[in-house]
Design a protein around this motif. Structure first.
Motif, PDB file in Angstrom:
ATOM      1  N   PRO A   4      -3.435  -3.745   1.783  1.00 50.26           N
ATOM      2  CA  PRO A   4      -3.779  -2.321   1.829  1.00 50.26           C
ATOM      3  C   PRO A   4      -5.225  -2.122   2.285  1.00 50.26           C
ATOM      4  CG  PRO A   4      -3.591  -3.069  -0.445  1.00 50.26           C
ATOM      5  CD  PRO A   4      -3.178  -4.209   0.434  1.00 50.26           C
ATOM      6  N   ARG A   8      -8.122   2.511   0.160  1.00 49.70           N
ATOM      7  CA  ARG A   8      -6.871   3.211  -0.129  1.00 49.70           C
ATOM      8  C   ARG A   8      -6.951   4.007  -1.424  1.00 49.70           C
ATOM      9  NH1 ARG A   8      -2.220   2.638  -3.127  1.00 49.70           N
ATOM     10  NH2 ARG A   8      -0.302   3.316  -2.116  1.00 49.70           N
ATOM     11  N   ILE A  38      -2.652   6.301   5.451  1.00 50.26           N
ATOM     12  CA  ILE A  38      -2.700   5.882   4.042  1.00 50.26           C
ATOM     13  C   ILE A  38      -1.914   6.875   3.187  1.00 50.26           C
ATOM     14  CG2 ILE A  38      -4.220   5.659   2.029  1.00 50.26           C
ATOM     15  CD1 ILE A  38      -6.356   4.517   3.990  1.00 50.26           C
TER      16      ILE A  38
END
Length: 117
Positions: A4, A8, A38
């Protein structure tokens, strides 16, 4: 599966608190499409992230992008200044233009002798 994005959690926290994606991108100095991706990905995984409607009416909505041609040398110098400050070239240019405009420094920067130009 890719890792990620490092910001994030911050992006999602800001989005959940009502901050618009374009403002999140500016605040965190990351690309607006990255913020949208995102948020979209988080929604697809079941996260509760509000939807943001564009404001309507005179003077509302996103600002239009301004394209400014630069010589190779000017671009290189500005890119170096941006890297030194840890920001992208467009962010640095935007900051420069905002500072010049808000401090009424156009005549001084241009050094053209016309205080009203």
């Amino acid at each position: 599966m890719p890792a990620p994005h490092p910001r994030r959690d911050t992006v999602l926290t800001l989005a959940r608190s009502g901050v618009r994606p374009v403002d999140i991108a500016r605040q965190l100095e990351i690309a607006h499409p990255t913020v949208r991706n995102i948020i979209t990905c988080a929604r697809s995984q079941g996260a509760d992230v509000p939807r943001f409607n564009r404001p309507r009416g005179p003077g509302s909505g996103p600002r239009k992008a301004l394209r400014v041609p630069l010589t190779g040398r000017a671009r290189a110098d500005l890119a170096e200044a941006a890297a030194t400050r840890g920001v992208s070239l467009p962010v640095l240019c935007s900051r420069l233009l905002e500072a010049i405009a808000s401090d009424d420094m156009a005549a001084a920067v241009l050094d053209d002798g016309d205080p009203d130009a």
